[in-house]
Motif scaffolding. Sequence first.
Motif, PDB file in Angstrom:
ATOM      1  N   LEU A 125       0.820  -1.213   0.000  1.00 54.86           N
ATOM      2  CA  LEU A 125       0.000   0.000   0.000  1.00 54.86           C
ATOM      3  C   LEU A 125       0.854   1.264   0.000  1.00 54.86           C
ATOM      4  O   LEU A 125       0.672   2.146  -0.862  1.00 54.86           O
ATOM      5  CB  LEU A 125      -0.914   0.000   1.235  1.00 54.86           C
ATOM      6  N   ILE A 126       1.785   1.355   0.938  1.00 54.69           N
ATOM      7  CA  ILE A 126       2.499   2.628   1.107  1.00 54.69           C
ATOM      8  C   ILE A 126       3.532   2.870   0.000  1.00 54.69           C
ATOM      9  O   ILE A 126       3.873   4.022  -0.292  1.00 54.69           O
ATOM     10  CB  ILE A 126       3.158   2.707   2.495  1.00 54.69           C
ATOM     11  N   LEU A 127       4.042   1.816  -0.623  1.00 56.76           N
ATOM     12  CA  LEU A 127       5.072   1.993  -1.649  1.00 56.76           C
ATOM     13  C   LEU A 127       4.506   2.465  -2.984  1.00 56.76           C
ATOM     14  O   LEU A 127       5.257   2.691  -3.926  1.00 56.76           O
ATOM     15  CB  LEU A 127       5.858   0.691  -1.831  1.00 56.76           C
ATOM     16  N   ARG A 128       3.195   2.625  -3.051  1.00 53.77           N
ATOM     17  CA  ARG A 128       2.578   3.237  -4.228  1.00 53.77           C
ATOM     18  C   ARG A 128       2.592   4.763  -4.124  1.00 53.77           C
ATOM     19  O   ARG A 128       2.183   5.459  -5.046  1.00 53.77           O
ATOM     20  CB  ARG A 128       1.155   2.728  -4.416  1.00 53.77           C
ATOM     21  N   THR A 129       3.046   5.267  -2.986  1.00 51.97           N
ATOM     22  CA  THR A 129       3.208   6.704  -2.794  1.00 51.97           C
ATOM     23  C   THR A 129       4.698   7.023  -2.711  1.00 51.97           C
ATOM     24  O   THR A 129       5.533   6.120  -2.675  1.00 51.97           O
ATOM     25  CB  THR A 129       2.498   7.160  -1.508  1.00 51.97           C
TER      26      THR A 129
ATOM     27  N   LEU B 137       5.838   8.577   3.801  1.00 53.52           N
ATOM     28  CA  LEU B 137       6.169   8.613   5.217  1.00 53.52           C
ATOM     29  C   LEU B 137       4.908   8.701   6.069  1.00 53.52           C
ATOM     30  O   LEU B 137       4.752   7.987   7.069  1.00 53.52           O
ATOM     31  CB  LEU B 137       7.084   9.809   5.493  1.00 53.52           C
ATOM     32  N   MET B 138       3.987   9.560   5.652  1.00 55.31           N
ATOM     33  CA  MET B 138       2.751   9.729   6.417  1.00 55.31           C
ATOM     34  C   MET B 138       1.852   8.494   6.303  1.00 55.31           C
ATOM     35  O   MET B 138       1.092   8.187   7.230  1.00 55.31           O
ATOM     36  CB  MET B 138       2.004  10.977   5.938  1.00 55.31           C
ATOM     37  N   ALA B 139       1.931   7.790   5.183  1.00 52.11           N
ATOM     38  CA  ALA B 139       1.124   6.575   5.021  1.00 52.11           C
ATOM     39  C   ALA B 139       1.572   5.498   6.003  1.00 52.11           C
ATOM     40  O   ALA B 139       0.741   4.792   6.595  1.00 52.11           O
ATOM     41  CB  ALA B 139       1.220   6.060   3.588  1.00 52.11           C
ATOM     42  N   THR B 140       2.885   5.360   6.198  1.00 51.73           N
ATOM     43  CA  THR B 140       3.373   4.373   7.174  1.00 51.73           C
ATOM     44  C   THR B 140       2.910   4.745   8.577  1.00 51.73           C
ATOM     45  O   THR B 140       2.507   3.884   9.372  1.00 51.73           O
ATOM     46  CB  THR B 140       4.914   4.287   7.158  1.00 51.73           C
TER      47      THR B 140
ATOM     48  N   GLU C  89      12.461   9.224  -9.070  1.00 52.27           N
ATOM     49  CA  GLU C  89      11.849   8.691 -10.260  1.00 52.27           C
ATOM     50  C   GLU C  89      11.520   7.211 -10.136  1.00 52.27           C
ATOM     51  O   GLU C  89      10.961   6.624 -11.033  1.00 52.27           O
ATOM     52  CB  GLU C  89      12.816   8.877 -11.444  1.00 52.27           C
ATOM     53  N   GLN C  90      11.890   6.611  -8.957  1.00 52.02           N
ATOM     54  CA  GLN C  90      11.721   5.183  -8.846  1.00 52.02           C
ATOM     55  C   GLN C  90      10.292   4.757  -8.988  1.00 52.02           C
ATOM     56  O   GLN C  90       9.964   3.763  -9.641  1.00 52.02           O
ATOM     57  CB  GLN C  90      12.251   4.706  -7.495  1.00 52.02           C
ATOM     58  N   GLY C  91       9.379   5.497  -8.349  1.00 48.92           N
ATOM     59  CA  GLY C  91       7.984   5.091  -8.404  1.00 48.92           C
ATOM     60  C   GLY C  91       7.423   5.150  -9.801  1.00 48.92           C
ATOM     61  O   GLY C  91       6.596   4.349 -10.203  1.00 48.92           O
ATOM     62  N   LYS C  92       7.868   6.158 -10.593  1.00 50.91           N
ATOM     63  CA  LYS C  92       7.396   6.248 -11.972  1.00 50.91           C
ATOM     64  C   LYS C  92       7.828   5.056 -12.792  1.00 50.91           C
ATOM     65  O   LYS C  92       7.116   4.569 -13.647  1.00 50.91           O
ATOM     66  CB  LYS C  92       7.932   7.528 -12.610  1.00 50.91           C
ATOM     67  N   ALA C  93       9.033   4.589 -12.473  1.00 43.45           N
ATOM     68  CA  ALA C  93       9.549   3.462 -13.242  1.00 43.45           C
ATOM     69  C   ALA C  93       8.814   2.181 -12.922  1.00 43.45           C
ATOM     70  O   ALA C  93       8.723   1.270 -13.730  1.00 43.45           O
ATOM     71  CB  ALA C  93      11.050   3.278 -12.941  1.00 43.45           C
ATOM     72  N   SER C  94       8.334   2.058 -11.663  1.00 49.68           N
ATOM     73  CA  SER C  94       7.672   0.825 -11.293  1.00 49.68           C
ATOM     74  C   SER C  94       6.231   0.793 -11.749  1.00 49.68           C
ATOM     75  O   SER C  94       5.570  -0.216 -11.660  1.00 49.68           O
ATOM     76  CB  SER C  94       7.709   0.661  -9.769  1.00 49.68           C
TER      77      SER C  94
END
Length: 320
Positions: free
Chosen positions: A108-112, A118-121, A315-320
């Motif tokens: 869940l949180i790694l989609r942000t 940080l706030m999601a965790t 940019e990591q999240g965009k790549a995933s």
Amino acid sequence: MKLASSNKVGLDAWVVGLILLGALLAVGVLDVYQLKLLGKVLIFWLIALGLQLLVAQAGVISLGHAAFMATGAYIAGLFSLQGQHDLILMLACVAVACAAFGSLMGALILRTQGLYQLMATLAIAQMAYYGFQSLRSLGGDDGFAVSSRPSVLGLITLNTDVKLLLAIIVILALGLYVAHRIRRSEMGALMLAVRDDGRRVASLGISPYGVKVWAFLISAVFTGIGGALFAQLTRFTSPQLGSWYMSGELIILVLLGGGKTRSGLFLAAVAVVGIQEGVARYTDHWPLVLGALVLARVLWPENLGALKKAATPGEQGKAS
């Protein structure tokens, strides 16, 4: 460069070995209070090993790992309520539960990214905290006593602090080895690559998101096992183990210990426990001393580059 890095790894391994040997020798001469302090240091060291993989290796900061610590403590407490139980079975159940919880939370949180991540965790951990508070049958906000300690394969009952400390040292040694193997494995290399350039990793057909979820899961298991051992050591568990304040303490361990050595995490655990127990005797404002120490560490010239990367949206999240 490779030779220098290899020498540092070898030196760290020797230092870790000496620390474990010293802990074994200390168990036979310390009094009850000092055994509790040593046990707390070793448990914090074990938890910090998992967080080091997540924060420094994979580049993900979490303010919610206390939820896993509380989960492990409550599972240990439930086993205790059933009377005699096996340490290995208890830790296996803790590992499975925290792996499931960690993979769900990580997914869940790694989609942000950045501050939202940080706030999601923190948000999920607070939901778990209030969930534990609502368990009135288990003491609610007050928690409950862990009345009985486990045995090992039904042969050795860990009914004294000395026996429990010896078991903690064995589990810690195993955790140190596992953490070292992960860092040196292909998964460890992928964590570093994702931390540094997730887009390039994605171009190779590897999901940075999946790698980070695995890192989150592994760190959750380390933290949960530490929480279970902490409940056995103190003979008590409560929702306070899952508070945001505890999550902050766990992050402080990695900030102080650094992202490269295992022995550095031990020194960080000694510093945190020493300030909590030593300075607190003279003033209730001991967190100011801890905060000053953290500030000095962060401002040190060779501070944690990995933490900077993790705190900045990339940019990591965009790549995933």
